[in-house]
Design a protein around this motif. Structure first.
Motif, PDB file in Angstrom:
ATOM      1  N   ASN A 163       1.116  -1.199  -0.194  1.00 29.41           N
ATOM      2  CA  ASN A 163       0.036  -0.325  -0.085  1.00 29.41           C
ATOM      3  C   ASN A 163       0.849   1.483   0.613  1.00 29.41           C
ATOM      4  N   TYR A 164       0.560   2.077  -0.955  1.00 36.45           N
ATOM      5  CA  TYR A 164       1.415   3.434  -1.033  1.00 36.45           C
ATOM      6  C   TYR A 164       0.460   4.655  -1.197  1.00 36.45           C
ATOM      7  N   GLY A 165      -0.604   4.460   0.246  1.00 39.58           N
ATOM      8  CA  GLY A 165      -0.492   5.028   0.722  1.00 39.58           C
ATOM      9  C   GLY A 165      -1.591   6.089  -0.446  1.00 39.58           C
ATOM     10  N   PRO A 166      -2.253   7.167   0.376  1.00 40.58           N
ATOM     11  CA  PRO A 166      -2.114   7.756   1.141  1.00 40.58           C
ATOM     12  C   PRO A 166      -2.448   7.302   3.390  1.00 40.58           C
ATOM     13  N   ASP A 167      -3.266   6.810   3.287  1.00 43.54           N
ATOM     14  CA  ASP A 167      -3.863   6.053   3.820  1.00 43.54           C
ATOM     15  C   ASP A 167      -3.774   4.980   4.050  1.00 43.54           C
ATOM     16  N   THR A 168      -4.402   4.649   5.371  1.00 44.55           N
ATOM     17  CA  THR A 168      -4.485   2.807   5.376  1.00 44.55           C
ATOM     18  C   THR A 168      -6.070   2.564   4.614  1.00 44.55           C
ATOM     19  N   ALA A 169      -5.286   0.600   4.064  1.00 48.15           N
ATOM     20  CA  ALA A 169      -6.065   0.971   3.313  1.00 48.15           C
ATOM     21  C   ALA A 169      -7.220  -0.433   4.271  1.00 48.15           C
ATOM     22  N   GLU A 170      -8.507  -0.491   4.477  1.00 48.84           N
ATOM     23  CA  GLU A 170      -9.633  -1.463   5.383  1.00 48.84           C
ATOM     24  C   GLU A 170     -10.144  -2.146   4.308  1.00 48.84           C
ATOM     25  N   ASN A 171     -10.349  -3.450   4.756  1.00 49.31           N
ATOM     26  CA  ASN A 171     -11.053  -4.563   4.972  1.00 49.31           C
ATOM     27  C   ASN A 171     -10.042  -4.994   3.306  1.00 49.31           C
ATOM     28  N   VAL A 172      -9.594  -5.543   2.969  1.00 54.23           N
ATOM     29  CA  VAL A 172      -8.494  -5.795   1.967  1.00 54.23           C
ATOM     30  C   VAL A 172      -9.199  -7.440   2.254  1.00 54.23           C
ATOM     31  N   ILE A 173      -9.124  -7.795   0.273  1.00 56.05           N
ATOM     32  CA  ILE A 173      -9.568  -9.761   0.121  1.00 56.05           C
ATOM     33  C   ILE A 173      -8.808  -9.606  -1.198  1.00 56.05           C
ATOM     34  N   TYR A 174      -8.336 -10.429  -1.153  1.00 57.48           N
ATOM     35  CA  TYR A 174      -7.855 -10.969  -2.053  1.00 57.48           C
ATOM     36  C   TYR A 174      -8.519 -12.262  -2.738  1.00 57.48           C
ATOM     37  N   THR A 175      -8.985 -12.408  -3.615  1.00 57.72           N
ATOM     38  CA  THR A 175      -9.635 -13.583  -4.417  1.00 57.72           C
ATOM     39  C   THR A 175      -8.393 -13.719  -6.304  1.00 57.72           C
ATOM     40  N   TYR A 176      -8.780 -14.765  -6.582  1.00 63.29           N
ATOM     41  CA  TYR A 176      -8.571 -15.698  -7.422  1.00 63.29           C
ATOM     42  C   TYR A 176      -8.280 -16.650  -8.056  1.00 63.29           C
ATOM     43  N   LYS A 177      -9.055 -16.609  -9.008  1.00 62.21           N
ATOM     44  CA  LYS A 177     -10.711 -18.216  -9.355  1.00 62.21           C
ATOM     45  C   LYS A 177      -8.724 -19.101 -10.101  1.00 62.21           C
ATOM     46  N   ILE A 178      -8.106 -20.261  -9.849  1.00 65.49           N
ATOM     47  CA  ILE A 178      -7.033 -20.647 -10.682  1.00 65.49           C
ATOM     48  C   ILE A 178      -8.071 -21.696 -12.326  1.00 65.49           C
ATOM     49  N   PRO A 179      -7.508 -21.236 -13.230  1.00 63.26           N
ATOM     50  CA  PRO A 179      -8.016 -21.607 -14.521  1.00 63.26           C
ATOM     51  C   PRO A 179      -7.686 -22.807 -15.296  1.00 63.26           C
ATOM     52  N   ASP A 180      -8.603 -23.356 -15.696  1.00 70.65           N
ATOM     53  CA  ASP A 180      -8.554 -25.219 -16.463  1.00 70.65           C
ATOM     54  C   ASP A 180      -7.486 -25.205 -16.735  1.00 70.65           C
ATOM     55  N   GLY A 181      -6.830 -26.419 -16.638  1.00 73.29           N
ATOM     56  CA  GLY A 181      -5.125 -26.107 -17.181  1.00 73.29           C
ATOM     57  C   GLY A 181      -4.345 -25.710 -15.769  1.00 73.29           C
ATOM     58  N   LEU A 182      -4.433 -25.509 -15.000  1.00 78.41           N
ATOM     59  CA  LEU A 182      -3.004 -25.030 -13.371  1.00 78.41           C
ATOM     60  C   LEU A 182      -4.159 -26.379 -12.425  1.00 78.41           C
ATOM     61  N   LYS A 183      -3.191 -26.975 -11.596  1.00 76.64           N
ATOM     62  CA  LYS A 183      -3.950 -27.451 -10.663  1.00 76.64           C
ATOM     63  C   LYS A 183      -3.584 -26.985  -9.403  1.00 76.64           C
ATOM     64  N   TYR A 184      -4.486 -26.355  -8.366  1.00 75.63           N
ATOM     65  CA  TYR A 184      -4.270 -26.525  -7.441  1.00 75.63           C
ATOM     66  C   TYR A 184      -3.238 -27.119  -6.602  1.00 75.63           C
ATOM     67  N   VAL A 185      -2.435 -26.758  -5.346  1.00 82.27           N
ATOM     68  CA  VAL A 185      -1.282 -28.083  -4.592  1.00 82.27           C
ATOM     69  C   VAL A 185      -1.167 -26.798  -3.280  1.00 82.27           C
ATOM     70  N   ASP A 186      -1.452 -25.821  -3.261  1.00 83.58           N
ATOM     71  CA  ASP A 186      -1.027 -25.329  -0.981  1.00 83.58           C
ATOM     72  C   ASP A 186      -1.144 -24.193  -1.495  1.00 83.58           C
ATOM     73  N   SER A 187      -1.283 -23.233  -0.629  1.00 84.79           N
ATOM     74  CA  SER A 187      -1.036 -22.015  -0.436  1.00 84.79           C
ATOM     75  C   SER A 187      -0.789 -21.607   1.403  1.00 84.79           C
ATOM     76  N   LYS A 188       0.214 -20.519   1.318  1.00 83.76           N
ATOM     77  CA  LYS A 188       0.325 -19.937   2.772  1.00 83.76           C
ATOM     78  C   LYS A 188       0.739 -18.128   2.610  1.00 83.76           C
ATOM     79  N   VAL A 189       0.282 -17.808   3.546  1.00 82.37           N
ATOM     80  CA  VAL A 189       0.297 -16.718   3.699  1.00 82.37           C
ATOM     81  C   VAL A 189       1.116 -16.391   4.811  1.00 82.37           C
ATOM     82  N   ASP A 190       1.736 -14.574   5.174  1.00 83.23           N
ATOM     83  CA  ASP A 190       2.098 -14.125   6.304  1.00 83.23           C
ATOM     84  C   ASP A 190       1.294 -13.176   7.286  1.00 83.23           C
ATOM     85  N   VAL A 191       0.608 -12.736   6.294  1.00 81.83           N
ATOM     86  CA  VAL A 191      -0.679 -12.241   6.915  1.00 81.83           C
ATOM     87  C   VAL A 191      -2.200 -12.542   7.276  1.00 81.83           C
ATOM     88  N   GLY A 192      -2.835 -12.748   7.835  1.00 79.30           N
ATOM     89  CA  GLY A 192      -4.648 -12.613   7.556  1.00 79.30           C
ATOM     90  C   GLY A 192      -5.063 -14.487   7.892  1.00 79.30           C
TER      91      GLY A 192
END
Length: 357
Positions: A199-228
């Motif tokens: 976040n480059y500001g100037p204010d805090t971004a509130e309630n941030v949510i990331y979503t990604y739909k994996i397309p056909d041809g790629l298979k989900y294996v695992d996911s890890k995050v450092d926050v949330g």
């Protein structure tokens, strides 16, 4: 002995004394008439005083000496206060204005207060028993600071007034960077994509949510995050990462592991949302992953492994392998005719002996 005029204000039901004062000068003053006026009241009186107080902006600064009559216009200043407001684009904010009158400093009830943002009218509200007019407003403006205004247009007995304050709409600038652990990806490869949210500001971004739909041809294996918290829905093939607040210069990461199962060009850009106004979050640049088919080199590789003992340093019948580029063919020729070479050598020796005789 002299007497003065008396001005008294009581509540509408006559139960309360709201305001009372004397009005007059050195000599006799007597009220002959009174009527309400927009912003106050008009007082008609007879006076013998030469020092009757008048304001600097009075239309008539002295009484009429012919009949000792005098007309006074009294204004009743109104007082209105507002408070600074902070709200997000698309969300409701509560705008308040408190209205009082000067005489008795009491709250004005059931009065209409109009609200504006800049010069744009956004609605009105009536004051309650505490003199407060409240308006819910869904913020339509972009991020930044705006002036909002509450206006009371006045009525009989009360002057018009307005109050100005600030409406602040926070604004952030979210950015997503992507890094792959593998280049030249082929079908069957396992890859890890690291997403970094900043976040480059100037204010805090509130309630941030990331979503990604994996397309056909790629298979989900695992996911890890450092926050949330991150989850994966196998039915919709969608990853959801609830990040929360992202302060200025925060860097939060998600590692997404997948397997390439088909060749194609796949969009890796996620969907990023926040309650804070953010043009960049809704216009993330597209990033892609290209997956290619495996080349047909498996048979060649196995042959090279099978005949690897014919190296450039090995000898066979006195011939050295010329190298990895042509060694395979040369090695096969030498290894395929050992008896013929032996007969040829014996024949040469025999012929030589005949000639020497």
């Amino acid at each position: 002995m002299s007497y003065d005029a008396t001005i008294t204000k009581i509540s509408a039901d006559g139960s309360k004394l709201l305001y009372s004062t004397y009005y007059g000068g050195e000599k006799n003053d007597m009220i002959t008439g009174i009527t309400l006026n927009n912003g106050g009241f008009i007082l008609q009186l007879k006076t013998d005083s030469d020092d009757l107080y008048v304001s600097e902006n009075a239309y008539q600064k002295h009484e009429n000496k012919q009949n000792n009559s005098y007309i006074a216009i009294f204004s009743d200043p109104s007082f209105m206060t507002t408070t600074p407001v902070i709200g997000n684009t698309g969300k409701e904010v509560l705008l308040n204005a408190t209205l009082k009158e000067s005489m008795g400093n009491r709250f004005l009830t059931n009065k209409t207060v109009k609200f504006y943002i800049g010069d744009k009218y956004i609605g009105s509200a009536k004051t309650d028993s505490n003199g407060v007019a409240s308006l819910y407003y869904e913020v339509a403006e972009k991020g930044g600071e705006y002036v909002y205004k509450a206006v009371f247009e006045g009525d009989l007995g009360h002057e018009a007034i307005e109050s100005i304050n600030k409406l602040t709409i926070p604004q952030s600038e979210l950015y997503v960077s992507l890094l792959s652990n593998k280049s030249n990806t082929k079908v069957g490869d396992y890859i890890k994509i690291t997403y970094t949210i900043t976040n480059y500001g100037p204010d805090t971004a509130e309630n941030v949510i990331y979503t990604y739909k994996i397309p056909d041809g790629l298979k989900y294996v695992d996911s890890k995050v450092d926050v949330g918290k991150v989850t994966y829905d196998s039915l919709t093939r969608t990853i959801t990462w609830i990040i929360g607040s992202v302060n200025i210069d925060d860097k939060f990461k998600l590692d997404l592991s997948m397997k390439a199962t088909a060749s194609d060009r796949y969009r890796l850009t996620p969907n990023l949302t926040t309650d804070t106004y953010d043009e960049s979050a809704s216009n993330l640049p597209n990033r892609y992953l290209t997956v290619k088919n495996q080349t047909n080199t498996n048979q060649i590789d196995s042959n090279i492994d099978k005949y690897s003992y014919y190296s450039s340093n090995s000898y066979m019948g006195g011939f050295q392998n010329s190298g990895s580029g042509s060694g395979y063919g040369n090695a096969m020729k030498v290894a395929g005719n050992p008896i013929a070479l032996l007969i040829l050598c014996l024949f040469t020796v025999f012929v030589g002996q005949i000639k020497r005789r």
